[in-house]
Enzyme design. Sequence first.
Site, mmCIF file in Angstrom:
data_model
loop_
_atom_site.group_PDB
_atom_site.id
_atom_site.type_symbol
_atom_site.label_atom_id
_atom_site.label_comp_id
_atom_site.label_asym_id
_atom_site.label_seq_id
_atom_site.Cartn_x
_atom_site.Cartn_y
_atom_site.Cartn_z
ATOM 1 N N GLU A 210 -4.369 -8.351 -0.670
ATOM 2 C CA GLU A 210 -4.200 -9.141 -1.732
ATOM 3 C C GLU A 210 -4.239 -10.334 -0.292
ATOM 4 O OE1 GLU A 210 -1.359 -10.033 -3.985
ATOM 5 O OE2 GLU A 210 -1.327 -8.445 -5.831
ATOM 6 N N GLU B 273 -3.768 -2.163 -8.184
ATOM 7 C CA GLU B 273 -2.334 -2.944 -8.740
ATOM 8 C C GLU B 273 -2.796 -3.412 -9.586
ATOM 9 O OE1 GLU B 273 -0.061 -4.392 -5.684
ATOM 10 O OE2 GLU B 273 0.481 -6.853 -6.689
#
Length: 676
Positions: free
Chosen positions: A200, A294
């Site tokens: 991320e 995710e």
Amino acid sequence: MLKGKRVTSRFVSILMALVMALSMVVIAPPKDTAFAASATLQYTLTGSTKNLAASETPYGKHGKLHVDGIYLKDSHNEKYQLRGASLHGIQWDVGYNYISKEAFQSLRDEWGVTAIRLPVYVTQGGYTEGAASAMDTRIQNAVKYATDLGMYVLIDWHVHDAYGGSCNPNSWKSQSKSFFEKYAKMYKSYGNVLFEICNEPVNTPWYNGSGNDLYSYANAIIPVIRKYTDAIVIVGTNTWSQQPDEVADHKLSYKNTMYTVHFYSATHIGGDGNWVYDNVKKALNKGVPVMCTEFGVCDASGNGSYNIDSANKWMSLFDQYGISYFCWQLSNKNESSSYLKSSCSKRSKWTSGDLSTTGSWFVNVNREREAKEKPSGPVTVYNGVDYARVFNFNYYVNKYSDIKRVFGNDYAGALKHFVTSGMKEGRQAIATFDVKSYKNKYADLRSKFGNDLPKYYDHYMKYGYAEKRVATGVTTVQNPITKLNGVDYSKVYDFNFYINKYSDMKRLFGNDDVGALQHFINNGMKEGRQGKASFELSSYKNAYSDLRKAFGSNNKAYYLHYMSTGYKEKRVATGVKTVKNPITVYNGVDYSRVYNFTYYTNKYSDIKRIYGNDDIGALKHFVTCGMKEGRQASAEFNVAHYKARYADLRRNLGNDNVKYYMHYISNGYKEHRDAR
């Protein structure tokens, strides 16, 4: 997204995301919503597992994956959607103990999970902060368990904004290179391993030309992986992997590369109008392949409230485009995103009462999609190649008892054996293709492929079938090869003549015209073997003293001479049983006054036995040995008589026999001395 221990580090970011989400207008999901998963478990979990054959596992059914356009496809070249479960950070798994074969098997057999995600945290006490050794052990154990169970596994380099502000994966570029070098090399032969190279990123644009952006990072890491494997690589995108659309203008050139999106359904409301949801559609419309590595059905902290309706809308989008997904997280932490209730201490074989709201919804989603999958059966695709032209499972196992015994109904295993071993062995795996027939029929293929049998199968699949080439029923070699390495041996060689004349050739080579020709060139000519009815080495040698002088005992040279010159000169190459014009000159000296080849070989049986028609060898023996021994080599000269008759020669030459021969050659003959 924020999860567990990370809540306070990005609280401001969550508020920003919530404000953006609330500002959007929520409209209807895609038209083809096919599932209606709820938060109430719709299936009964008993904690039981299944003893699946390899062919019945996710990997056994679908094989190695690849990217085609925006789609993930399996080894049958059909669209495939991974149903993935994400572990929590594996540096903490020592407390959770969910990395086990039993846990993965429960997820596979009762939850409908096909893939496991392994978050390898870079910081937060993770891989670059002292935990590498322990995490390596867990990664390798997890891959082994997943592989044993025929599941896919995603190794996630989990860069994460742990401290707020920014998270640029270039900060750990050198460590990332080393990590992926290690695991790409380790799992280069594994078709079930995928790599996520940055989790991320935050405040790191996809491309700005600085060399410190995500594009530059990916171009530094992916080549390290590609040195060893073409496995699927997933690249994170900016703003906690929520902007895959940014990739479109500077998409990477590597095949089998995808780009990730992360969402949490209570923060990123599913449906047109939400900025993250819209980013995914923009990316897809621009040809960017997306994978969701995710997501959660709660808010972006990994905790807080649920929004199941929003999650279902996201799933409808994923179903519409076949997007694979990994749900956060397998644990019993007291958080909304955990699959298990905090009161559940079991590490596998969970039953219905052990699941949280997230866990129940996740099982529903997976099981509904699992039920829609095509039934498994015989497969013909291996590592992206379809062998249907040359392989049929039922034919293969029924033709060969050892295959039937070993593989039974293991479809994928039988196909793998055929590709990796059966083709090399020349096994027939379908009624319409017999590699021996195909090889026998076509000289152009034999001259190109020789005895490399898999290449014949490959040629038929790619070209031969379309060209309607004959692939069965040809038991003898057609148009046997006479050319090798650009040289045509047809003047001195015929395959059928060669193998029928010599039983050892027939036994060794059978219908292998390439091997027989190679033997003739490398051995047969040296050995003086006859390769064709119209050329016999002994005849050619017997007939021509100029060739014997030039080539001596170099047998191969006679064949090559006939091919290049003798045939054009119409020289005789058969039927000459006796030596013509035997050689009498040795090292510049003409011994014809004292030597006659026919007389010499007929007078002495040992010479006849040893030299036969070898006039060069016989002359050499006479010069180097025969004269010393006083052997008579001509009716016109007897050394004993010559010596006895002339006292002057005895006074000058003594008992040196050779000198008497040489005297006669140089003087005695001219002086008309009697030497008989």
